[in-house]
Design a protein around this motif. Structure first.
Motif: not given
Length: 360
Positions: A202-214
């Motif tokens: 979840a944190r990696d996705a946030h840093e990449r700017g890709t949002h997936l509600e987890t």
């Protein structure tokens, strides 16, 4: 519900505020559910929606809908009352046309179940169910429906979690939900490792700017999420995470999820198949749920009375609430035993202040 991306990435409170009424999970079909041999008639079902709305229920989950008969009418009725409705599928495939029809009726979200990717091909039923779920997500991408992929943590599929998470993002799902089921082959360290990895993802996705509600489904995860924040985040953010968990879970209704069976019987939660509180055929849902003469409900609502001894001194008691009393009933035959999927480090958690919040 614990929203990992909001908690760990922005150090914010979860975006979904708790309601004073429970979420209702309505199982429309279940041949194995005790006491539910005479399903509600099509003409009876809309009345139940009216009862839920009158009590203040805001969120409805429809499950056990293999035939999807008359489900549009229920969804439309719920939408008229302002209920947010999720259709939880398990094995059936919905094409874009069907999904658009459901959206037009007022459906908010479609949720598919993916139990793993390593199922042997000769087990056609399981493989077909996985394919159906993924195809439904693909079809939903061109509709206005929100989408969710549910992944139950099990010993045989725990290693698939990261790949399934990536699949959810690839198929443009809005939410990935990890749930815990009683699984004796899955030990505490495996659960910790899985949730730790999910938090990292979840944190990696946030840093990449890709949002997936987890999200994690229940309070049983709260203790470990607080531990994770303490280990991985700055002190101020870690404190905010714990406070958000306490406020979100500690103010939830007790129990936070009610299950409604095919024949209208009301259960205290998803794992309470052997204990019904009453039937909506006999009295309204609200009267059943607030019945002060029911000793079980009264004990569940009084925090310390509903907690196992081990949980009372746990430092995470104010945010975890002892986890699921229903899972305890399913495994131990006693709802007031410890939750069988509790996976916090018991020695590290001991010595805290008594729990003050409610149990699910």
């Amino acid at each position: 519900m614990i929203q990992l991306d909001a908690l760990l990435c922005d150090c914010e409170h979860p975006t979904i505020a708790p309601s004073s009424a429970p979420i209702v999970e309505w199982v429309l079909e279940d041949e194995e559910l005790l006491g539910d041999r005479e399903p509600l008639l099509t003409s009876e079902r809309p009345v139940v929606i009216d009862q839920l709305a009158a009590f203040g229920v805001e969120t409805l989950r429809l499950t056990g809908t293999s035939g999807l008969d008359a489900v549009d009418e229920l969804i439309e009725r719920a939408d008229d009352h302002g209920l947010e409705t999720t259709l939880r599928t398990s094995g059936q495939q919905l094409d874009q046309s069907r999904l658009e029809s459901l959206a037009d009726s007022g459906l908010t979200r479609v949720s598919v179940l993916v139990e793993g990717l390593s199922t042997p091909r000769e087990q056609h039923t399981s493989s077909d169910a996985i394919d159906a779920a993924l195809e439904t997500l693909r079809a939903a991408d061109d509709t206005d429906l929100a989408t969710e992929l549910r992944f139950p943590l099990q010993a045989e599929s725990v290693t698939d979690m990261e790949e399934i998470y990536d699949l959810a993002a690839l198929l443009s799902a809005d939410r990935f939900r990890l749930t815990h089921v009683p699984e004796p082959e899955l030990d505490e360290e495996q659960r910790r490792r899985a949730v730790r990895r999910l938090a990292d993802l979840a944190r990696d996705a946030h840093e990449r700017g890709t949002h997936l509600e987890t999200v994690l489904s229940g309070g049983i995860d709260a203790g470990y999420v607080a531990e994770y924040a303490q280990d991985r985040l700055e002190e101020a953010c870690s404190t905010d995470v714990r406070e958000a968990l306490r406020e979100r879970l500690g103010t939830a209704p007790s129990p936070p999820v009610a299950k409604l069976g095919p024949a209208g019987r009301v259960y205290p939660g998803p794992f309470w198949d052997r204990y019904a509180l009453g039937s909506v055929r006999d009295r309204p849902f609200g009267s059943i749920w607030t019945d002060e003469s029911n000793p079980l409900l009264e004990r569940l609502r009084h925090e310390e009375a509903g907690l196992p001894d081990r949980c009372r001194g746990c430092q995470f008691g104010d945010i975890c609430s002892g986890g699921s009393r229903g899972r305890a009933l399913a495994v131990h035959d006693d709802p007031f035993e410890p939750d069988p999927v509790c996976y916090v480090d018991k020695e590290a958690a001991a010595g805290g202040s008594p729990a003050e919040s409610t149990a699910d």
